[in-house]
Design a protein around this motif. Structure first.
Motif, PDB file in Angstrom:
ATOM      1  N   TYR A 143     -10.158 -31.523  21.516  1.00  0.00           N
ATOM      2  CA  TYR A 143      -9.858 -32.256  19.982  1.00  0.00           C
ATOM      3  C   TYR A 143     -10.516 -33.811  20.008  1.00  0.00           C
ATOM      4  CZ  TYR A 143      -7.389 -27.947  18.993  1.00  0.00           C
ATOM      5  OH  TYR A 143      -7.145 -26.977  18.784  1.00  0.00           O
ATOM      6  N   LEU A 144     -11.089 -34.308  19.319  1.00  0.00           N
ATOM      7  CA  LEU A 144     -11.489 -35.749  19.218  1.00  0.00           C
ATOM      8  C   LEU A 144     -11.552 -35.969  17.828  1.00  0.00           C
ATOM      9  CD1 LEU A 144     -12.447 -38.421  20.730  1.00  0.00           C
ATOM     10  CD2 LEU A 144     -14.614 -37.446  20.622  1.00  0.00           C
ATOM     11  N   TRP A 145     -11.294 -37.092  17.271  1.00  0.00           N
ATOM     12  CA  TRP A 145     -11.515 -37.730  16.209  1.00  0.00           C
ATOM     13  C   TRP A 145     -12.088 -39.301  16.198  1.00  0.00           C
ATOM     14  CZ3 TRP A 145      -7.442 -34.747  17.027  1.00  0.00           C
ATOM     15  CH2 TRP A 145      -7.171 -33.582  16.226  1.00  0.00           C
ATOM     16  N   VAL A 146     -12.970 -39.602  15.414  1.00  0.00           N
ATOM     17  CA  VAL A 146     -13.856 -41.053  15.336  1.00  0.00           C
ATOM     18  C   VAL A 146     -13.213 -41.523  13.949  1.00  0.00           C
ATOM     19  CG1 VAL A 146     -15.897 -42.171  15.385  1.00  0.00           C
ATOM     20  CG2 VAL A 146     -15.816 -40.265  16.845  1.00  0.00           C
ATOM     21  N   LEU A 147     -12.404 -42.401  14.290  1.00  0.00           N
ATOM     22  CA  LEU A 147     -11.563 -42.880  12.888  1.00  0.00           C
ATOM     23  C   LEU A 147     -12.420 -44.258  12.573  1.00  0.00           C
ATOM     24  CD1 LEU A 147      -8.328 -41.622  13.572  1.00  0.00           C
ATOM     25  CD2 LEU A 147     -10.141 -40.313  12.373  1.00  0.00           C
ATOM     26  N   SER A 148     -12.510 -44.773  11.270  1.00  0.00           N
ATOM     27  CA  SER A 148     -12.456 -46.156  10.760  1.00  0.00           C
ATOM     28  C   SER A 148     -11.746 -46.366   9.623  1.00  0.00           C
ATOM     29  CB  SER A 148     -14.072 -46.496  10.638  1.00  0.00           C
ATOM     30  OG  SER A 148     -14.535 -45.878   9.712  1.00  0.00           O
ATOM     31  N   ARG A 149     -11.390 -47.558   9.160  1.00  0.00           N
ATOM     32  CA  ARG A 149     -10.918 -48.062   7.857  1.00  0.00           C
ATOM     33  C   ARG A 149     -11.824 -47.959   6.912  1.00  0.00           C
ATOM     34  NH1 ARG A 149      -5.346 -48.261   8.480  1.00  0.00           N
ATOM     35  NH2 ARG A 149      -4.776 -49.568  10.391  1.00  0.00           N
ATOM     36  N   SER A 150     -13.074 -47.995   6.855  1.00  0.00           N
ATOM     37  CA  SER A 150     -14.133 -47.732   5.877  1.00  0.00           C
ATOM     38  C   SER A 150     -14.888 -46.361   5.892  1.00  0.00           C
ATOM     39  CB  SER A 150     -15.246 -48.880   6.256  1.00  0.00           C
ATOM     40  OG  SER A 150     -15.855 -48.901   7.384  1.00  0.00           O
TER      41      SER A 150
END
Length: 187
Positions: A143-150
């Motif tokens: 499992y991997l998630w690439v996250l950002s505030r925008s």
């Protein structure tokens, strides 16, 4: 709604057994996460394929630090028709006083039935100094998630996050990227 909850249950159970017999070397995490700064909304930019998000075109997570030190979690998923579904849960540190590795469990019948089993690994692998971009994964690299505030990443941010994910041992070739807002149906 039932499908997303069942999927979350299955994923939580699998992630709870993440290192069982995989032989994989767990990835390096950040030293510490300031949970006050981490709370708020994070937009999923990309993820590795997984059953419980199979219909998600856009996803976001809303985190709120609670008085007891836990974090309330509201995950939202938007499907191809533009309909939102959500799952509500809670995150707690895996080791008291350490904030880089959390257990996440969701409010559903499976968690009520098997509270010690129905939890998933949430390891913070990367976090920029401004708390604008993050990588979160499981210790078995499934499992991997690439996250950002925008809702969007610029090419430099994307390249940096992919480089870090690859360096941590994740397969970045199979990432599923967020569907741009312009391609989603109007609500």
């Amino acid at each position: 709604m039932k499908r997303i909850l069942l999927g979350v249950c299955a994923a939580a159970m699998l992630a709870g057994c993440a290192n069982s017999g995989t032989g994989a070397v767990p990835p390096r995490t950040v030293d510490k996460v300031d949970l006050e700064r981490y709370q708020g909304t994070w937009y999923e930019q990309a993820r590795l394929p997984m059953f419980f998000q199979r219909n998600c075109k856009q996803s976001e997570a809303h985190y709120a630090l609670q008085a007891d030190g836990s974090i309330s979690v509201v995950n939202k998923c938007r499907d191809a028709e533009g309909k939102w579904q959500e799952a509500v849960g809670q995150a707690v540190p895996q080791v008291e006083g350490k904030t880089d590795k959390l257990w996440v469990s969701f409010d559903n019948w499976f968690s009520d039935l098997l509270p010690g089993v129905a939890k998933g690994d949430y390891w913070v692998l990367y976090l920029d100094d401004d708390y604008q971009h993050a990588l979160v994964g499981s210790p078995n690299h499934k499992y991997l998630w690439v996250l950002s505030r925008s809702t969007e990443l610029n090419p430099e941010q994307r390249a940096k996050l992919l480089e870090v994910a690859h360096d941590r041992g994740y397969d970045t070739e199979n990432l599923i990227w967020r569907t741009p807002d312009a391609e989603m149906p109007k609500q």
